[in-house]
Motif scaffolding. Structure first.
Motif, PDB file in Angstrom:
ATOM      1  N   VAL A 148       0.854  -1.395   0.030  1.00 52.48           N
ATOM      2  CA  VAL A 148      -0.081   0.051  -0.045  1.00 52.48           C
ATOM      3  C   VAL A 148       0.883   1.213  -0.185  1.00 52.48           C
ATOM      4  O   VAL A 148       0.541   2.251  -0.804  1.00 52.48           O
ATOM      5  N   ILE A 149       1.736   1.196   0.720  1.00 51.36           N
ATOM      6  CA  ILE A 149       2.794   2.453   0.821  1.00 51.36           C
ATOM      7  C   ILE A 149       3.448   2.469  -0.391  1.00 51.36           C
ATOM      8  O   ILE A 149       3.673   3.619  -1.049  1.00 51.36           O
TER       9      ILE A 149
ATOM     10  N   ASN B 275       2.442   1.549  -3.445  1.00 56.85           N
ATOM     11  CA  ASN B 275       1.456   2.017  -4.449  1.00 56.85           C
ATOM     12  C   ASN B 275       0.457   2.792  -4.148  1.00 56.85           C
ATOM     13  O   ASN B 275      -0.606   2.911  -4.651  1.00 56.85           O
ATOM     14  N   ARG B 276       0.778   3.828  -3.147  1.00 52.90           N
ATOM     15  CA  ARG B 276      -0.115   4.762  -2.825  1.00 52.90           C
ATOM     16  C   ARG B 276      -0.783   5.736  -3.617  1.00 52.90           C
ATOM     17  O   ARG B 276      -1.926   6.186  -3.465  1.00 52.90           O
ATOM     18  N   HIS B 277      -0.130   5.793  -4.996  1.00 54.60           N
ATOM     19  CA  HIS B 277      -0.614   6.746  -5.895  1.00 54.60           C
ATOM     20  C   HIS B 277      -1.763   5.978  -6.566  1.00 54.60           C
ATOM     21  O   HIS B 277      -2.456   6.851  -7.550  1.00 54.60           O
TER      22      HIS B 277
ATOM     23  N   TYR C 239      -3.968   3.974  -5.182  1.00 48.87           N
ATOM     24  CA  TYR C 239      -5.311   3.928  -4.332  1.00 48.87           C
ATOM     25  C   TYR C 239      -5.684   5.508  -3.794  1.00 48.87           C
ATOM     26  O   TYR C 239      -5.153   6.232  -3.618  1.00 48.87           O
TER      27      TYR C 239
ATOM     28  N   LEU D  85      -6.929   7.767  -0.825  1.00 48.23           N
ATOM     29  CA  LEU D  85      -6.669   7.939   0.412  1.00 48.23           C
ATOM     30  C   LEU D  85      -7.362   7.151   1.377  1.00 48.23           C
ATOM     31  O   LEU D  85      -6.612   6.525   2.382  1.00 48.23           O
TER      32      LEU D  85
ATOM     33  N   SER E 260      -6.133   3.602   1.363  1.00 47.03           N
ATOM     34  CA  SER E 260      -4.999   3.405   1.887  1.00 47.03           C
ATOM     35  C   SER E 260      -4.989   3.230   3.317  1.00 47.03           C
ATOM     36  O   SER E 260      -4.344   2.228   3.901  1.00 47.03           O
TER      37      SER E 260
ATOM     38  N   ILE F 264      -4.273  -0.101   5.723  1.00 46.80           N
ATOM     39  CA  ILE F 264      -3.146   0.010   6.732  1.00 46.80           C
ATOM     40  C   ILE F 264      -3.682  -0.096   7.963  1.00 46.80           C
ATOM     41  O   ILE F 264      -2.990  -0.846   8.865  1.00 46.80           O
TER      42      ILE F 264
END
Length: 108
Positions: free
Chosen positions: A13-14, A16-18, A20, A22, A25, A29
């Motif tokens: 997730v961190i 590929n955070r762009h 997903y 907010l 994400s 987490i």
């Protein structure tokens, strides 16, 4: 097992955070962190470690349940153009909320 599955999820997730939303994400987490904390509590319980702090650590894990509504909000936002999918998200979120209330009422 829950630690081994949750840690790669957090890194994914961190990384590929762009890709997903907010809310999605943060929700993923929080759920992964809840899994890690609860497995640590189980480990401490099986070896009788940190007996006084175990309950406090377990209570912090309950913050992970905030991830479920965040994931539902993200799903609702992402289905803005399709009313049929949006209705399905609302029904699924309602079922999730009612189930959480029932389980919470039975457990606590």
């Amino acid at each position: 097992m829950s630690i081994g599955l949750a840690i790669p999820l957090i890194f994914h997730v961190i990384k590929n955070r762009h890709k997903y939303d907010l809310f999605l994400s943060l929700g993923m987490i929080l759920l992964a962190c809840m899994s890690i904390i609860l497995s640590l509590v189980k480990f401490f319980e099986s070896y009788s470690l940190f007996s006084q702090q175990r309950e406090t650590i377990g209570n912090w894990a309950m913050l992970g349940f905030l991830g479920l509504p965040l994931i539902c909000v993200s799903a609702y936002k992402n289905t803005a153009n399709d009313p049929q999918k949006r209705r399905l998200v609302v029904v699924a979120g309602s079922i999730l909320f009612i189930t959480a209330l029932l389980v919470g009422g039975l457990v606590f």
